[in-house]
Write an enzyme that holds these catalytic residues in place. Structure first.
Site, short mmCIF file in Angstrom:
data_model
loop_
_atom_site.label_atom_id
_atom_site.label_comp_id
_atom_site.label_asym_id
_atom_site.label_seq_id
_atom_site.Cartn_x
_atom_site.Cartn_y
_atom_site.Cartn_z
N TYR A 184 0.82 -1.20 0.00
CA TYR A 184 0.00 0.00 0.00
C TYR A 184 0.87 1.26 0.00
O TYR A 184 1.78 1.42 0.82
CB TYR A 184 -0.91 0.02 1.24
N HIS A 230 -0.69 17.93 -1.77
CA HIS A 230 -1.00 18.08 -0.35
C HIS A 230 -0.48 19.38 0.25
O HIS A 230 -0.83 19.73 1.38
CB HIS A 230 -0.41 16.90 0.44
N ASN A 269 4.06 12.23 6.19
CA ASN A 269 3.12 11.50 7.04
C ASN A 269 3.68 11.41 8.46
O ASN A 269 4.58 10.61 8.72
CB ASN A 269 2.90 10.10 6.45
N ARG A 285 -2.52 32.77 49.30
CA ARG A 285 -2.37 31.58 50.12
C ARG A 285 -2.34 30.29 49.30
O ARG A 285 -1.67 29.32 49.65
CB ARG A 285 -3.53 31.53 51.12
#
Length: 643
Positions: free
Chosen positions: A53, A98, A210, A349
């Protein structure tokens, strides 16, 4: 600057900050050998036509299509071949399509940190990038080229795809970059540095774009900034405590041992050290006079007439002491600036509980980010040395690009920032409000002619920033918007989270600066007022001191003798005191403020002074006075390697 050696295993936050600010990097030879094994493994699988892939197949719905040797259209009559194989085409297209972020470019330190993180994670040897491509990425960083990366465009899964594509596109000779502050085309930037564009091989586009580099880089730089601001907040609080002549019992180590949250215990210890040596803290209530407006008759010596205030007490007659007899055997019956109570308000405090909780939030984020610095965050992951029969067991698709671990850690920090700013603003407000500032003048100015505003509007600015921080504190990580046609159906939005935190940290620093600016004025007034009372007492003239006390009977009234005796006791106690002063470290910080900003004796333009106070905090000018527990996160470690 010494090179930071990257090996994929030992990068620290401090080293990343050094690279962000200009340090070069060097690549570990052993790590490069692992990088080469993974790249060779992928090349062999492609040669064998194994479907992998994003390497030898398309993405998404094209995952079942094995890439051919060349584009189909190259076989048409008159076609002009691109000259690239489909494997290269796939990786190049992944980058160029991209790189679509918008907005202002990220700062250079963020972009340099992104490059360093990307190089370090690729050195883990599970991404399939070639050695020469990784070396080209390091050369890009070391040459001073800063790719233009617009700030908006990442959803934090699959990692920071769009921003990282803006990094990678410059490596290919596209996009834009800064060189010595000048913006230019990426190809021109490479040419100026003597670098050649890179030709991508199998999975290299995926390896480059990525991952979680933008959110990680931004988050680390935000945490570094917050480290300094946490210390600054403790210092600001200590200066305010001294200005109030506050009570130190709330910071006692035995007290905090009963509820030992780490940050709380740490802050209490810091406050004790910052306030060490103070003669203002825990001062007896009756020794602290309250402010009265200056009048021509306030003082009877030329030296005292130069003061911008008058001082005074109220006397408590014996018939008003019923039920409190034991109290008035310990404390003299005079009410000045300090209320007769053993505790301060919560903003003083509860500093350890509030500042400490914010520290704990930051420490949790540090733990998460330190893991991520040496993690693999791309996909798919390559395991070339794994003993497995099928390639699917050696190239595994997973979800390490998902930024939720970072996003949730930053959500925690994001919620903590307005908390720290808010308690700082509350202390500032308490300082300027005459109903809460324990006897200091309203808005910290003498104002004898009723024309002056003093520090009134400084609190307005702090309030505006706190409100703005609160409205920005909504966690981005709780609002996922699916992407990639619902294939990426749950994303982290971690990049927005870290970007928000970095900008919010800068505004937190402004609130702390305003508190320090105000506390320095209050501290001057408190010291001068108490020492003016001491100086008056040391003259040995109880009548002069009695003139500063309201409520005493007239000379011919019953009880006058008791009143005189008690004033003489107050006079003797004040006269026996050494000059009053803040804690040693607080005094050093106050001196630095006064080098940049003079005491406000009457109204003047404050804009330049506010800007100067903000610079003192932003530049870390006050941190040099801090004791041994302050270790700058940007300090070098050994020879540029992690310990």
């Amino acid at each position: 600057m010494k090179s930071i050696r990257l090996d994929g295993r030992s990068l620290t936050r401090a080293q990343l900050v050094m690279v962000a600010h200009g340090a070069p990097v060097a690549l570990d030879d052993t790590a490069l050998a692992g990088v080469a094994r993974a790249a060779d493994f992928l090349a062999e699988q492609v040669r064998r036509e194994e479907p992998i892939y994003g390497v030898s197949t398309g993405f998404g719905s094209n995952a079942d299509r094995l890439l051919g040797a060349r584009p189909l259209r190259d076989d048409l009559p008159g076609a002009t071949p691109s000259g690239r194989s489909l494997h290269e085409e796939l990786q190049v297209n992944l980058i160029v399509t991209h790189a679509v972020c918008v907005g202002e470019p990220l700062p250079a330190d963020v972009v340099r940190a992104m490059l360093c993180i990307r190089i370090n994670t690729l050195l883990k040897g599970h991404s399939g990038i070639r050695v020469q491509t990784l070396q080209a990425l390091a050369a890009l960083l070391n040459s001073g080229i800063v790719p233009v990366v617009p700030a908006l465009g990442s959803v934090g899964a699959s990692g920071d795809l769009a921003p990282l594509s803006h990094l990678a596109i410059v490596l290919l000779g596209g996009g834009e970059a800064f060189v010595d502050g000048e913006r230019m085309p990426g190809a021109e930037a490479l040419k100026r540095a003597g670098l050649e564009p890179v030709t991508l091989s199998y999975k290299e586009g995926l390896a480059l774009n990525n991952g979680t580099a933008q959110m990680l880089a931004t988050g680390v730089l935000a945490l570094q900034k917050l480290d300094a601001l946490l210390d600054t907040a403790d210092l600001a609080a200590a200066m305010t405590i001294d200005a109030f002549a506050g009570r130190l019992g709330a910071f006692d180590p035995e007290v905090h041992a009963l509820r030992p949250h780490p940050g709380q215990v740490e802050v209490a210890a810091h406050l004790r050290e910052l306030l060490a040596g103070s003669t203002l803290a825990d001062i007896p209530y009756h020794l602290v006079p309250r402010f009265r407006p200056w009048l021509p008759s306030s003082w009877d010596t030329a030296e005292a007439q130069a003061l911008r205030f008058d001082i005074g007490w109220d006397w408590v007659p014996s018939d008003q002491r019923h039920g409190r007899e034991k109290f008035y055997t310990r404390f003299r019956p005079f009410r000045g600036g300090k209320k007769h109570q053993p505790q301060d308000s919560y903003s003083l405090r509860c500093i350890p509980q509030v500042h400490g909780a914010v520290r704990d939030a930051v420490e949790q984020a540090k733990r998460v980010f330190e893991i991520e610095l040496n993690a693999v965050t791309d996909n798919p992951l390559v395991f070339p040395d794994r003993d497995a029969e099928h390639v699917e067991e050696k190239v595994i698709s997973a979800g390490h690009f998902h930024g939720m671990p970072l996003a949730l850690a930053m959500s925690y920090v994001k919620a903590a920032i307005p908390v720290l700013a808010s308690i700082s603003e509350r202390r500032l407000n308490k300082l300027v409000d005459p109903s809460t500032n324990d006897g200091l003048p309203g808005f910290l100015i003498g104002n004898e002619d009723a024309t002056e505003s003093g520090y009134m509007i400084v609190q307005y600015t702090a309030a505006a920033i706190v409100n703005d921080l609160a409205t920005r504190a909504h966690p981005a990580s709780v609002y996922s918007i699916p992407t990639s046609a619902n294939a990426e159906d749950h994303v982290s939005m971690g990049t927005n989270e870290t970007r928000h935190v970095l900008s919010m940290a800068e505004d937190l620093g402004k609130v702390l600066a305003l508190e320090i600016y105000t506390a320095a004025q209050a501290l001057d007034l408190r010291v001068d007022m108490i020492n003016a009372a001491r100086d008056l007492a040391r003259r040995g003239d109880a009548e002069a001191l009695a003139a500063k006390v309201q409520g005493g009977p007239a000379s011919d009234r019953p009880g006058r003798g008791a009143f005189v005796d008690e004033v003489e006791g107050l006079c003797a106690e004040l006269a026996a005191c050494e000059p009053f002063h803040p804690g040693g470290i607080v005094a050093e910080a106050h001196a630095i403020v006064r080098e940049a900003i003079p005491f406000l004796d009457r109204d003047r333009a404050l804009d330049g002074e506010v800007a100067a106070a903000v610079r003192l905090v932003a530049d870390g000018a006050l941190l040099g006075v801090l004791p041994r527990w302050r270790v700058p996160t940007s300090s070098p470690v050994g020879e540029g390697r992690a310990p």
